[in-house]
Design a protein around this motif. Structure first.
Motif, mmCIF file in Angstrom:
data_model
loop_
_atom_site.group_PDB
_atom_site.id
_atom_site.type_symbol
_atom_site.label_atom_id
_atom_site.label_comp_id
_atom_site.label_asym_id
_atom_site.label_seq_id
_atom_site.Cartn_x
_atom_site.Cartn_y
_atom_site.Cartn_z
ATOM 1 N N MET A 451 -5.863 -6.366 -38.535
ATOM 2 C CA MET A 451 -5.421 -4.972 -38.539
ATOM 3 C C MET A 451 -3.892 -4.935 -38.636
ATOM 4 N N ILE A 452 -3.358 -3.748 -38.793
ATOM 5 C CA ILE A 452 -1.899 -3.613 -38.891
ATOM 6 C C ILE A 452 -1.358 -2.765 -37.745
ATOM 7 N N ASN A 453 -0.075 -2.974 -37.456
ATOM 8 C CA ASN A 453 0.645 -2.130 -36.511
ATOM 9 C C ASN A 453 1.341 -1.019 -37.296
ATOM 10 N N ALA A 454 1.414 0.162 -36.707
ATOM 11 C CA ALA A 454 2.022 1.302 -37.394
ATOM 12 C C ALA A 454 2.684 2.220 -36.368
ATOM 13 N N GLY A 455 3.491 3.140 -36.868
ATOM 14 C CA GLY A 455 4.132 4.099 -35.978
ATOM 15 C C GLY A 455 4.569 5.359 -36.705
ATOM 16 N N LEU A 456 4.527 5.306 -38.035
ATOM 17 C CA LEU A 456 4.893 6.451 -38.865
ATOM 18 C C LEU A 456 3.692 6.886 -39.698
ATOM 19 N N ARG A 457 3.705 8.128 -40.078
ATOM 20 C CA ARG A 457 2.631 8.642 -40.932
ATOM 21 C C ARG A 457 2.587 7.859 -42.247
ATOM 22 N N GLU A 458 3.776 7.495 -42.753
ATOM 23 C CA GLU A 458 3.848 6.776 -44.019
ATOM 24 C C GLU A 458 3.233 5.380 -43.943
ATOM 25 N N ASP A 459 3.201 4.800 -42.732
ATOM 26 C CA ASP A 459 2.669 3.442 -42.576
ATOM 27 C C ASP A 459 1.190 3.351 -42.942
ATOM 28 N N ASP A 498 -3.590 13.737 -39.067
ATOM 29 C CA ASP A 498 -3.203 13.220 -40.383
ATOM 30 C C ASP A 498 -3.436 11.713 -40.463
ATOM 31 N N VAL A 499 -3.122 11.010 -39.389
ATOM 32 C CA VAL A 499 -3.292 9.550 -39.364
ATOM 33 C C VAL A 499 -4.772 9.200 -39.474
ATOM 34 N N LEU A 500 -5.612 9.882 -38.716
ATOM 35 C CA LEU A 500 -7.051 9.624 -38.756
ATOM 36 C C LEU A 500 -7.634 9.976 -40.122
ATOM 37 N N ASP A 501 -7.166 11.085 -40.689
ATOM 38 C CA ASP A 501 -7.644 11.469 -42.026
ATOM 39 C C ASP A 501 -7.283 10.398 -43.052
ATOM 40 N N ALA A 502 -6.032 9.909 -42.971
ATOM 41 C CA ALA A 502 -5.577 8.920 -43.939
ATOM 42 C C ALA A 502 -6.294 7.585 -43.762
ATOM 43 N N ALA A 503 -6.631 7.253 -42.518
ATOM 44 C CA ALA A 503 -7.315 5.980 -42.251
ATOM 45 C C ALA A 503 -8.774 6.021 -42.678
ATOM 46 N N GLY A 504 -9.353 7.215 -42.796
ATOM 47 C CA GLY A 504 -10.747 7.344 -43.231
ATOM 48 C C GLY A 504 -11.705 6.724 -42.230
ATOM 49 N N ASP A 505 -12.540 5.807 -42.689
ATOM 50 C CA ASP A 505 -13.528 5.211 -41.789
ATOM 51 C C ASP A 505 -12.999 3.958 -41.084
ATOM 52 N N LYS A 506 -11.727 3.650 -41.262
ATOM 53 C CA LYS A 506 -11.146 2.505 -40.567
ATOM 54 C C LYS A 506 -10.602 2.940 -39.199
ATOM 55 N N PRO A 507 -10.794 2.121 -38.169
ATOM 56 C CA PRO A 507 -10.393 2.535 -36.822
ATOM 57 C C PRO A 507 -8.879 2.557 -36.644
ATOM 58 N N VAL A 508 -8.425 3.455 -35.763
ATOM 59 C CA VAL A 508 -7.017 3.543 -35.374
ATOM 60 C C VAL A 508 -6.956 3.487 -33.853
ATOM 61 N N MET A 509 -6.213 2.517 -33.326
ATOM 62 C CA MET A 509 -6.051 2.390 -31.884
ATOM 63 C C MET A 509 -4.711 3.008 -31.496
ATOM 64 N N PHE A 510 -4.780 4.177 -30.890
ATOM 65 C CA PHE A 510 -3.563 4.889 -30.499
ATOM 66 C C PHE A 510 -3.087 4.377 -29.142
ATOM 67 N N ARG A 511 -1.874 3.878 -29.093
ATOM 68 C CA ARG A 511 -1.284 3.513 -27.803
ATOM 69 C C ARG A 511 -0.546 4.732 -27.258
ATOM 70 N N THR A 512 -0.847 5.124 -26.034
ATOM 71 C CA THR A 512 -0.149 6.270 -25.454
ATOM 72 C C THR A 512 1.338 5.944 -25.364
ATOM 73 N N VAL A 513 2.132 6.972 -25.223
ATOM 74 C CA VAL A 513 3.571 6.867 -25.419
ATOM 75 C C VAL A 513 4.201 5.794 -24.530
ATOM 76 N N ASP A 514 4.964 4.904 -25.169
ATOM 77 C CA ASP A 514 5.672 3.826 -24.472
ATOM 78 C C ASP A 514 7.164 4.092 -24.596
ATOM 79 N N ILE A 515 7.651 4.962 -23.713
ATOM 80 C CA ILE A 515 9.086 5.264 -23.687
ATOM 81 C C ILE A 515 9.658 4.805 -22.365
#
Length: 758
Positions: A451-459, A498-515
């Motif tokens: 899988m890949i790491n991401a943080g922007l919509r463009e990713d 938008d991220v879920l729509d773009a990912a389609g049927d591929k899973p997205v693991m959202f990490r809650t905010v790490d600030i």
């Protein structure tokens, strides 16, 4: 600037105007200047030090011994005067001798004076002198007096430069040694390779006149310049450069907010009221901004100040009529852009076909221009010092942002080597691209999840480009980092949907905010978290979210609403104890219950997981495992905690190896602690994206990797060449009886099987 400061500055400037208009020689003018300032500020001492032959020399004084004039000299950085020049900062001290940099000069007769205030005299962003005042009574000077001194210092800069009293500030002088190849070192901001000719983004705006003849006319010039600048910014912010709704758009909105900031406009007008020309007033406010920037440790606030400086440069060019930037003149060939710093709007002005790379004297990983450059696919190297003394306009540059270097005026052999590497890189990328639709299956038939790491919509576009199995880590904090205010729940919902729509049927693991820690937000403060000695181990991530539960509640609702009718994967960072997971999950449960009462469409399923970064959690996984669906090991933080070694410290960066038996044994123990539970264990972080380290992880039993998009092809390739049963057996033997050098042993094992791991 207060009304008192404006009046004080105007009074001094009026009298200085008379001094400068006189037929006296330069020394006599300086002697008169110190008298005027001393009288107007009711200060017993006023002195001017100027930079001559590399030393700060006392040129004129009222109150100190006249015998010390042209005798007292000090190096830049020496004493209070030298400190002001070195740091280009203001000092205001009630007791001068209490300052650690105080240096007593007996020939001046200054021992009876206690209070001290000094400001730098700046020419082309360099201190060329110091203006200071002293007083017998211990007291801090009023802000009115300091601002008046700073304004006077600008006038002095023009006077002493025109009179040839200082070392000429030649920013384009080169010594003979600079004709050959030179290597620049910096910080990788956006990875990539590029070659092109050096182009300086911004020619310097030379301010010819400082003191205004007609204040109202100067004010009108500034008003018109502001109108023109705002039109430019509005036009740029409205351009749909990379699609709708990206984080870069939020950056430009923040940038536009500064362009309309009334406080900034007011400060410039107040500087004009004090008697400065429009150009000098803008430069005066800009100097104060630079001084403030040097005192800001918070990288996010510093980036905001950089944006404001970018706008000030734009305004100065408009009001002076010196509009020529490299962007407006057009790039004639492939170019590497050079700038002290760069605003996002300025980067967007360049022809993307010709702009191949950017080198900045400043810049940071979280700066706005980096976010935009990443979206444009332009490599960026930052924190490269003293470029103007090394790089000439038109020099050939080979930029290797991957290795954080750039070669200036390379020899023929260097160019050939770079071009060969560039070509090889393109070949490798083409080979890896060919693996896009190939599943990562080992030689003995084991399917590995990559899988890949991401943080922007463009990713998200990288999913289709790499053929990755999904997003194993979506860093939700990026939206918080690029926003001027706390992102509203509706905006968060829109991003996650938008991220879920773009990912389609591929899973997205959202990490809650790490600030928190090194990712501070100017709009989110915590009294106990300020000035932490070790921010990585401090008030950050889930610790912040549980204390500021409103933040986590808004994010939980946004994620739940965005995942309506779909599977939601959510994981909590920096969990050290099982109760922290329970508390965070309870926030989601409460929001879920609320949405049910509102008849909202709910997620089809919710999978909860945690990031294992804190070693303590490994000792309680048997308690946590029944409650979670997946576990993601964050190797970057985990490594520094295990070795008690700050990963940002360059002295320690290479000291502790990911292939140390300590790390590998720890990871194997984590896997054993969740055996018997239905928990999907994976690795997130740089370790999983390195070929040799990935080989070791496969041997331990890791079957899910979440890595950078650029690493997907190389890792897919190595998976297809390895027999996992063999590497598992080898790893068991090595961990039972560790070799002297695990890295070398593993590399030999791979080489014997013709597995390329470099």
């Amino acid at each position: 600037m207060t009304s008192g400061a404006v009046e004080a500055a105007r009074n001094i400037l009026t009298r200085l105007h008379e001094v400068m208009a006189s037929r006296s020689n330069a020394q006599a003018k300086l002697n008169n200047v110190v008298e005027v300032i001393g009288e107007c500020l009711d200060s017993e001492v006023c002195s001017i030090y100027l930079l001559r032959e590399g030393m700060l020399e006392l040129f004129a004084t009222r109150g100190l011994a006249q015998e010390a004039v042209h005798v007292t000299r000090m190096a830049v950085g020496e004493g209070l005067v030298g400190t002001i020049a070195d740091n280009i900062e203001t000092l205001n001290l009630a007791e001068a001798t209490a300052h650690p940099d105080f240096s007593y000069r007996p020939e001046t007769g200054e021992e009876k004076f206690h209070s001290f205030a000094g400001v730098p005299i700046v020419r082309r962003e360099r201190a060329v002198g110091v203006l200071c005042v002293q007083h017998v009574d211990p007291r801090r000077y009023e802000e009115v007096e300091i601002e008046a001194l700073q304004t006077v210092a600008m006038v002095l800069s023009e006077l002493i430069t025109n009179a040839d009293l200082i070392d000429e500030v030649d920013t384009h002088s080169f010594d003979a040694a600079s004709n050959g190849p030179e290597q620049l070192h910096g910080l990788t901001l956006v990875k990539g390779l590029a070659s092109g000719t050096a182009v300086y983004h911004q020619p310097r705006v030379t301010i010819e006149h400082v003191v205004a003849e007609d204040t109202e006319a100067e004010r009108q010039r500034v008003i018109l310049a502001f109108e023109k600048m705002r039109e430019q910014i509005d036009r740029m912010a409205s351009q749909a450069e990379f699609g709708v709704g990206g984080e870069h758009e939020e950056v430009l909105e923040t940038y536009r907010m500064f362009a309309y900031d009334e406080g900034w406009t007011r400060r410039i007008n107040e500087a004009i009221d004090s008697g400065l020309t429009a150009e000098a007033a803008i430069e005066r406010v800009q100097q104060r901004t630079r001084m403030r920037m040097r005192q800001i440790d918070d990288p996010l606030l510093a980036d905001r100040m950089h944006d404001l400086e970018d706008l000030a440069n734009r305004l100065l060019r408009i009001v002076s009529g010196q509009m020529g930037t490299a962007a407006s003149m057009g790039l004639r060939s492939d170019a590497i852009l050079i700038a002290r710093n760069l605003g996002p709007a300025e980067l967007l002005e360049y022809d993307r076909r010709r702009l191949k790379g950017v080198i900045l004297e400043e810049g940071s990983l979280t700066s706005h221009v980096v976010i935009v450059a990443r979206a444009m696919g332009v490599p960026v190297l930052g924190r490269v010092r003293s470029m103007r003394g090394i790089v000439r306009e038109g020099d050939l540059l080979l930029l290797d942002a991957d290795q954080a270097t750039a070669m200036v005026r390379p020899a023929a052999g260097m160019i050939e080597a770079f071009e060969a590497r560039f070509a090889k890189s393109r070949e490798r990328q083409a080979a890896y691209a060919a693996l896009r639709d190939v599943q990562p299956v080992s030689r003995d038939g084991e399917r590995i999840t990559v899988m890949i790491n991401a943080g922007l919509r463009e990713d998200i576009t990288n999913l289709s480009l790499t053929g990755a199995d999904g997003i194993g880590l979506f860093r939700t904090e990026f939206q918080f980092l690029v926003s001027a205010t706390l992102p509203q729940r509706e905006r968060q919902t829109r991003l996650y949907r938008d991220v879920l729509d773009a990912a389609g049927d591929k899973p997205v693991m959202f990490r809650t905010v790490d600030i928190g820690g090194d990712k501070t937000l100017p709009y989110l403060r915590h009294d106990d978290g300020e000035g932490e000695e070790n921010p990585a181990m401090g008030w950050r991530a889930l610790r912040v979210a549980l204390e500021r539960d409103g933040l986590l509640k808004a994010q939980a609702r946004a994620l739940l609403e965005a995942a309506a009718g779909r599977t939601l994967n959510v994981m909590f960072p920096m969990v050290a104890e099982p109760w922290e997971f329970d508390a965070a999950k309870a926030v989601f449960d409460n929001q879920l219950a609320y949405l049910k009462t509102q008849k909202k469409v709910l997620p089809e399923a919710i999978r909860y997981g945690v990031m294992l970064e804190v070693p303590a959690l490994a000792e309680q996984l048997d308690l946590l495992a029944p409650k979670i669906s997946f576990l993601s090991i964050g190797t970057n933080d985990l490594t520094q905690f295990l070795f008690a070694a700050d990963r940002s410290n360059p002295k320690l960066a290479e000291r502790y190896d990911w292939l140390s038996p300590a790390i590998l044994r720890f990871l194997r123990r984590v896997l054993r602690n969740v055996e018997g539970h239905n928990v999907d264990v994976g690795v997130c972080g740089e370790m999983g994206g390195r070929r040799l380290e990935a080989l070791a992880l496969l041997g331990l039993g890791i079957r899910r990797l979440s890595i950078t998009p650029a690493s997907v092809g190389p890792i897919k390739e190595i998976i297809g060449k390895v027999d996992i049963s063999q590497i598992r057996e080898a790893m068991d033997g090595w961990l039972a009886n560790p070799p002297e050098n695990m890295r070398a042993t593993l590399a030999r094992w791979a080489a014997d099987r013709e597995i390329l791991v470099d």
